[in-house]
Design an enzyme around this catalytic site. Structure first.
Site, PDB file in Angstrom:
ATOM      1  CG  ASN A  31      87.104  -7.318 -23.524  1.00 54.44           C
ATOM      2  OD1 ASN A  31      85.913  -7.402 -23.219  1.00 54.44           O
ATOM      3  ND2 ASN A  31      87.937  -8.353 -23.407  1.00 54.44           N
ATOM      4  CG  ASN A  85      94.790 -12.852 -27.878  1.00 50.50           C
ATOM      5  OD1 ASN A  85      93.858 -13.064 -27.118  1.00 50.50           O
ATOM      6  ND2 ASN A  85      94.625 -12.229 -29.036  1.00 50.50           N
ATOM      7  NE  ARG A 104      95.498 -11.665 -22.637  1.00 52.78           N
ATOM      8  CZ  ARG A 104      94.997 -12.337 -23.651  1.00 52.78           C
ATOM      9  NH1 ARG A 104      94.117 -11.759 -24.455  1.00 52.78           N
ATOM     10  NH2 ARG A 104      95.343 -13.585 -23.889  1.00 52.78           N
ATOM     11  NE  ARG A 158      92.742  -5.228 -25.961  1.00 51.80           N
ATOM     12  CZ  ARG A 158      92.453  -6.359 -25.336  1.00 51.80           C
ATOM     13  NH1 ARG A 158      93.262  -7.385 -25.429  1.00 51.80           N
ATOM     14  NH2 ARG A 158      91.361  -6.465 -24.610  1.00 51.80           N
ATOM     15  CG  HIS A 187      91.851  -9.447 -30.161  1.00 52.41           C
ATOM     16  ND1 HIS A 187      91.657 -10.071 -28.939  1.00 52.41           N
ATOM     17  CD2 HIS A 187      93.042  -8.806 -30.072  1.00 52.41           C
ATOM     18  CE1 HIS A 187      92.687  -9.813 -28.151  1.00 52.41           C
ATOM     19  NE2 HIS A 187      93.548  -9.043 -28.806  1.00 52.41           N
ATOM     20  CG  ASP A 189      90.099 -13.434 -32.532  1.00 48.96           C
ATOM     21  OD1 ASP A 189      89.474 -12.528 -31.965  1.00 48.96           O
ATOM     22  OD2 ASP A 189      90.921 -14.158 -31.926  1.00 48.96           O
ATOM     23  CB  CYS A 283      90.348 -15.889 -29.000  1.00 55.24           C
ATOM     24  SG  CYS A 283      88.878 -15.655 -28.050  1.00 55.24           S
TER      25      CYS A 283
HETATM   26  N1  ARG Z   1      89.916 -10.952 -21.879  1.00 47.11           N
HETATM   27  C1  ARG Z   1      90.743 -11.154 -23.026  1.00 47.11           C
HETATM   28  C2  ARG Z   1      91.280  -9.829 -23.527  1.00 47.11           C
HETATM   29  O1  ARG Z   1      90.573  -8.864 -23.452  1.00 47.11           O
HETATM   30  C3  ARG Z   1      89.981 -11.871 -24.100  1.00 47.11           C
HETATM   31  C4  ARG Z   1      90.832 -12.169 -25.297  1.00 47.11           C
HETATM   32  C5  ARG Z   1      90.084 -12.826 -26.401  1.00 47.11           C
HETATM   33  N2  ARG Z   1      90.969 -13.087 -27.451  1.00 47.11           N
HETATM   34  C6  ARG Z   1      90.714 -12.886 -28.762  1.00 47.11           C
HETATM   35  N3  ARG Z   1      91.639 -13.194 -29.609  1.00 47.11           N
HETATM   36  N4  ARG Z   1      89.573 -12.379 -29.156  1.00 47.11           N
HETATM   37  O2  ARG Z   1      92.389  -9.720 -23.987  1.00 47.11           O
END
Ligand code: ARG
Length: 299
Positions: A31, A85, A104, A158, A187, A189, A283
């Site tokens: 991201n 997540n 991930r 995503r 995301h 959130d 998150c």
């Molecule tokens: N580095 C993680 C990603 O890019 C951060 C995730 C943050 N999660 C969230 N629900 N905003 O997936």
């Protein structure tokens, strides 16, 4: 205190899953916030600050009246520290996530193991399964609105829009879909946060005209709180709303004041190391006792 005794003593306390920050790292880029070079230049300091920030987040949750379930981290899975997540939880049922990025996908097994352990302790009843390739990144892209009695879902970065059908079928609940059009707010959130009193803190630039119209169709103008560029960049929309406390990464003074006017107390946590990975307070948690039924003291 023994876990069983504590559970029996406080069956009603809000309960959050978190993952310890011992293996947290910024080592890849999935991201626009992620900055492995900045991290590598000062790794030892960032890691120490991350551990302190995570500990303070856990303290903030406990001070707000919650129980905190700390799941162990796993080497090589630095983003496991973001369990929003991990899956979607409602009424003791969980639909585990399918991650879009290979970096991930290794998290799916440890998160599932954690859910199975919670089921073993009687904290969850049922664990579902999304079809292969049906990317959906958990409560990061699917937020239960207890006041309005539906899920807000995010897609376009995503999670797939098609995952909405799976969510609606599994939970037999209505949902309202919002397309995320800004890669910095990947995301839901990161840009959308229903508060316990029914207000919604959101960042308009994460949505297009259609998304904004959808939000306005469902939330009264009085209840909409617009985050500024500064608030959003400080990851303050990514907040945990627990009764009248809103736990968030260190907030601009103006946002604290605006929330105070509405009767909320902002509890700041230094989460700068996690912002270098594109994450904030919400998150880093997953509410395990999320209930569709309104319970004013614990929403
Ligand atoms: N580095 C993680 C990603 O890019 C951060 C995730 C943050 N999660 C969230 N629900 N905003 O997936």
């Amino acid at each position: 205190m023994d876990q069983m005794i504590r559970d029996a003593a406080h069956p009603h306390l809000p309960r959050y899953m978190v993952v310890d920050a011992a293996q947290f790292d910024v080592s890849y880029v999935i991201n626009p916030w992620m900055d492995p070079d900045a991290w590598a230049r000062d790794r030892a300091n960032w890691q120490a600050r991350a551990r302190a920030g995570a500990a303070d987040l856990h303290a903030a949750l406990r001070q707000a009246g919650a129980q905190v379930e700390i799941v162990p981290s796993v080497a090589g899975l630095p983003d496991l520290v973001f369990p929003a997540n991990a899956g979607i939880v409602l009424d003791r049922r969980v639909l585990p996530a399918r991650f879009a990025h290979p970096q991930r996908q290794g998290e799916e097994a440890p998160y599932r193991a954690a859910f199975e352990a919670f089921r073993g302790r009687g904290l969850l009843d049922e664990i579902g399964q999304l079809p292969d390739g049906c990317f959906q990144e958990g409560a990061g892209d699917c937020i239960w609105d207890v006041r309005r009695q539906f899920f807000w879902t995010g897609h376009g970065q995503r999670s797939l829009a098609a995952a909405a059908d799976e969510i609606a079928a599994f939970f037999a609940r209505r949902l309202v879909q919002l397309e995320l059009v800004n890669p910095r707010f990947y995301h839901l959130d990161t840009c959308f946060c229903p508060l316990s009193g029914g207000e919604v803190l959101y960042y308009p630039k994460a949505f297009d005209a259609r998304g904004l119209a959808t939000i306005r169709d469902h939330v009264a103008a009085d209840d909409l709180i617009e985050a500024t560029d500064e608030d959003a960049a400080a990851f303050c929309v990514n907040a945990v709303s627990l009764d009248r406390t809103v736990i968030m990464a260190t907030a601009p003074e103006r946002l604290r004041a605006r929330l105070a006017e509405r009767g909320y107390t902002v509890r700041n946590v230094d989460l700068v190391p996690f912002i270098l990975s594109g994450g904030g307070a919400y998150c880093m948690t997953l509410r395990l006792d999320r209930s569709s039924v309104m319970a004013p003291a614990t929403v």
